[in-house]
Design a protein around this motif. Structure first.
Motif, PDB file in Angstrom:
ATOM      1  N   TRP A   1      25.234  40.959  24.260  1.00  0.00           N
ATOM      2  CA  TRP A   1      24.874  40.179  24.097  1.00  0.00           C
ATOM      3  C   TRP A   1      25.526  38.783  25.575  1.00  0.00           C
ATOM      4  CZ3 TRP A   1      25.513  39.498  18.065  1.00  0.00           C
ATOM      5  CH2 TRP A   1      24.632  40.399  17.750  1.00  0.00           C
ATOM      6  N   PHE A   2      26.600  39.304  25.258  1.00  0.00           N
ATOM      7  CA  PHE A   2      27.340  38.325  27.191  1.00  0.00           C
ATOM      8  C   PHE A   2      26.751  38.790  28.355  1.00  0.00           C
ATOM      9  CE2 PHE A   2      29.195  37.856  22.921  1.00  0.00           C
ATOM     10  CZ  PHE A   2      29.173  36.263  22.161  1.00  0.00           C
ATOM     11  N   THR A   3      26.507  40.036  28.378  1.00  0.00           N
ATOM     12  CA  THR A   3      26.562  40.458  29.141  1.00  0.00           C
ATOM     13  C   THR A   3      26.280  39.216  30.502  1.00  0.00           C
ATOM     14  OG1 THR A   3      25.871  42.227  29.469  1.00  0.00           O
ATOM     15  CG2 THR A   3      25.417  41.951  31.596  1.00  0.00           C
ATOM     16  N   PRO A   4      26.315  38.157  30.601  1.00  0.00           N
ATOM     17  CA  PRO A   4      25.570  37.290  31.832  1.00  0.00           C
ATOM     18  C   PRO A   4      27.441  37.024  32.185  1.00  0.00           C
ATOM     19  CG  PRO A   4      23.932  36.964  30.693  1.00  0.00           C
ATOM     20  CD  PRO A   4      24.646  38.017  29.658  1.00  0.00           C
ATOM     21  N   LEU A   5      27.784  36.608  31.223  1.00  0.00           N
ATOM     22  CA  LEU A   5      29.258  36.240  30.812  1.00  0.00           C
ATOM     23  C   LEU A   5      30.072  37.324  31.168  1.00  0.00           C
ATOM     24  CD1 LEU A   5      29.087  33.795  27.579  1.00  0.00           C
ATOM     25  CD2 LEU A   5      28.454  33.002  30.000  1.00  0.00           C
ATOM     26  N   TYR A   6      29.800  37.885  31.649  1.00  0.00           N
ATOM     27  CA  TYR A   6      31.475  38.949  31.405  1.00  0.00           C
ATOM     28  C   TYR A   6      32.061  38.600  33.266  1.00  0.00           C
ATOM     29  CZ  TYR A   6      30.507  42.609  28.289  1.00  0.00           C
ATOM     30  OH  TYR A   6      29.978  42.949  27.101  1.00  0.00           O
ATOM     31  N   PRO A   7      33.094  38.475  33.299  1.00  0.00           N
ATOM     32  CA  PRO A   7      33.693  38.402  34.014  1.00  0.00           C
ATOM     33  C   PRO A   7      34.448  39.679  35.349  1.00  0.00           C
ATOM     34  CG  PRO A   7      35.553  38.590  32.426  1.00  0.00           C
ATOM     35  CD  PRO A   7      33.946  38.549  32.335  1.00  0.00           C
ATOM     36  N   ASP A   8      33.929  39.128  36.312  1.00  0.00           N
ATOM     37  CA  ASP A   8      34.301  40.110  37.325  1.00  0.00           C
ATOM     38  C   ASP A   8      34.699  39.684  38.584  1.00  0.00           C
ATOM     39  OD1 ASP A   8      33.281  43.139  36.309  1.00  0.00           O
ATOM     40  OD2 ASP A   8      31.110  42.512  36.801  1.00  0.00           O
ATOM     41  N   PRO A   9      36.248  40.365  38.910  1.00  0.00           N
ATOM     42  CA  PRO A   9      36.598  39.695  40.165  1.00  0.00           C
ATOM     43  C   PRO A   9      35.820  39.328  41.356  1.00  0.00           C
ATOM     44  CG  PRO A   9      38.376  41.253  38.667  1.00  0.00           C
ATOM     45  CD  PRO A   9      36.702  41.108  38.822  1.00  0.00           C
ATOM     46  N   GLU A  10      35.382  38.530  42.336  1.00  0.00           N
ATOM     47  CA  GLU A  10      34.843  38.947  43.617  1.00  0.00           C
ATOM     48  C   GLU A  10      34.899  40.176  44.258  1.00  0.00           C
ATOM     49  OE1 GLU A  10      36.201  35.553  45.324  1.00  0.00           O
ATOM     50  OE2 GLU A  10      35.510  33.963  44.104  1.00  0.00           O
ATOM     51  N   ASN A  11      36.070  40.474  45.129  1.00  0.00           N
ATOM     52  CA  ASN A  11      36.338  41.517  45.447  1.00  0.00           C
ATOM     53  C   ASN A  11      35.997  43.214  45.042  1.00  0.00           C
ATOM     54  OD1 ASN A  11      36.894  42.855  47.699  1.00  0.00           O
ATOM     55  ND2 ASN A  11      38.597  42.415  48.222  1.00  0.00           N
ATOM     56  N   SER A  12      35.519  43.475  44.440  1.00  0.00           N
ATOM     57  CA  SER A  12      35.018  44.535  43.529  1.00  0.00           C
ATOM     58  C   SER A  12      35.111  46.065  43.789  1.00  0.00           C
ATOM     59  CB  SER A  12      32.987  44.224  43.090  1.00  0.00           C
ATOM     60  OG  SER A  12      32.888  45.396  44.700  1.00  0.00           O
ATOM     61  N   LYS A  13      35.905  46.223  45.220  1.00  0.00           N
ATOM     62  CA  LYS A  13      36.523  47.133  45.937  1.00  0.00           C
ATOM     63  C   LYS A  13      37.625  46.922  45.214  1.00  0.00           C
ATOM     64  CE  LYS A  13      33.559  46.118  50.465  1.00  0.00           C
ATOM     65  NZ  LYS A  13      34.508  46.796  51.715  1.00  0.00           N
ATOM     66  N   ASP A  14      38.091  46.607  45.271  1.00  0.00           N
ATOM     67  CA  ASP A  14      40.111  46.262  44.182  1.00  0.00           C
ATOM     68  C   ASP A  14      39.804  47.134  43.084  1.00  0.00           C
ATOM     69  OD1 ASP A  14      41.101  45.046  46.227  1.00  0.00           O
ATOM     70  OD2 ASP A  14      40.901  43.054  45.588  1.00  0.00           O
ATOM     71  N   ASN A  15      40.540  47.613  42.810  1.00  0.00           N
ATOM     72  CA  ASN A  15      41.103  48.261  41.202  1.00  0.00           C
ATOM     73  C   ASN A  15      40.625  46.997  40.373  1.00  0.00           C
ATOM     74  OD1 ASN A  15      41.109  50.374  41.944  1.00  0.00           O
ATOM     75  ND2 ASN A  15      43.085  50.420  42.116  1.00  0.00           N
TER      76      ASN A  15
END
Length: 342
Positions: free
Chosen positions: A74-88
């Motif tokens: 339900w909260f998928t649109p809110l998931y926090p993801d860092p801007e640089n997805s190449k980092d761990n």
């Protein structure tokens, strides 16, 4: 030893042992204006927070029960993801419970003072998500609770005042009425620099920005923190008790994971553009006491923090600008945080 309900919570929410890369962290936040020899306005706040070890994914980890995966979806649109997805990317779940209370300045007045803020209490539980890389932390937090007598703010204050022999506040019959409270908070933190000075002496600088949406509070905020000392913690700062302020579990270079010690001073600032504050604007759908709020509010804090073995303890003096038009003076209060990681 962990309580039974906490053991169950861990079993239901954490993924397999192989996914754990950081410890479970317990945070206790306590704020009170008695540290500043006053007893008014934002007069007490307490929150317990549990930050999980790292998990693989919020949605597909097979160890998560189906009902929790549904809630996460339900909260998928809110998931926090860092801007640089190449980092761990390391992810954590955050669980909180807390209470805040607000009172006017005059403890003896039994009628409403139109020039002072309402009596109010806020009791809530929260569920949040962290996603972090080496230098970024994105957080989403959903708080659900109640404002009004059902928050038990009067009972909590009376208990403390009777225990300490302090006169009781007489105007709690005028507090805000019962109202369900809802708040969604998003915040981004970024460590701009971490520099050694000499040996283990170093400093870092962490910025943040975000906002809150809900009937309890709607605002946009931004700020920063500067830390300076020996063996700085590998986390994202020493936050006062504010929504979105919970920091991640300590990283791999943190002294707490190496049974070491550290000591540092810090100074922080948070500014807010406030559109809604139920503790000043009053109840959303019922007649209640209210005051004319200021739309620009800022907090500044200065403090010291120490790390030893698995513990981190910090204390700060917080200074808050006036929050409403007829407020006579700005406010100051103390903020104590105790964290334990294992």
């Amino acid at each position: 030893m962990k309580p039974q309900y906490l053991q169950l919570l861990i079993a239901l929410t954490l993924s397999s042992t192989s996914a754990v890369a950081a410890p479970w962290t317990h945070n206790l936040y306590f704020e009170n204006d008695l540290f500043a020899d006053t007893d008014q306005s934002y007069t007490n706040g307490i929150r317990l927070a549990w930050v999980s070890p790292d998990i693989d994914t919020y949605l597909y980890d097979p160890e998560l029960p189906s009902w929790l995966r549904e809630v996460n979806y339900w909260f998928t649109p809110l998931y926090p993801d860092p801007e640089n997805s190449k980092d761990n990317i390391h992810r954590n779940l955050v669980f909180t419970i807390g209470q805040q209370m607000y009172t006017p300045e005059d403890p003896d007045r039994t009628t409403i003072d139109p020039n002072d803020r309402p009596y109010a209490g806020w009791l809530y539980a929260g569920f949040g998500y962290h996603a972090k890389t080496q230098n970024t932390l994105n957080s989403v937090e959903v708080n659900l609770g109640v404002v009004g007598p059902a928050a038990f703010a009067q009972e909590a204050q009376d208990l403390v005042h009777r225990t300490r022999g302090i006169d009781l506040f007489q105007g709690w019959d005028n507090q805000l009425k019962n109202e369900p409270g809802f708040q969604v908070v998003w915040e981004h933190k970024h460590r701009l620099s971490k520099r050694p000075i000499y040996g283990r002496l170093s400093y870092d600088f962490i910025t943040h920005y975000g906002g809150s949406l809900g009937n309890v509070a709607t605002y946009a905020n931004t700020g920063a923190e500067l830390r300076f000392g020996f063996r700085l913690p590998d986390d994202f700062g020493t936050s006062a008790l504010r929504p979105g302020g919970d920091n991640s579990a300590p990283g791999n270079e943190d002294p707490r994971l190496r049974k070491g010690w550290g000591l540092h001073a810090f100074a922080s600032f948070d500014g807010r553009l406030v559109l809604q504050n139920i503790f000043l604007d009053g109840n959303s759908y019922q007649d209640s006491h209210s005051v004319s709020k200021k739309h620009i509010v800022a907090d500044a804090a200065i403090g010291v923090a120490g790390v030893y073995n698995k513990w981190k303890v910090s204390f700060a003096r917080v200074y808050r600008t006036k929050e409403f038009e007829t407020q006579l003076d700005a406010q100051s209060y103390g903020s104590l945080t105790v964290s334990y990681s294992y």
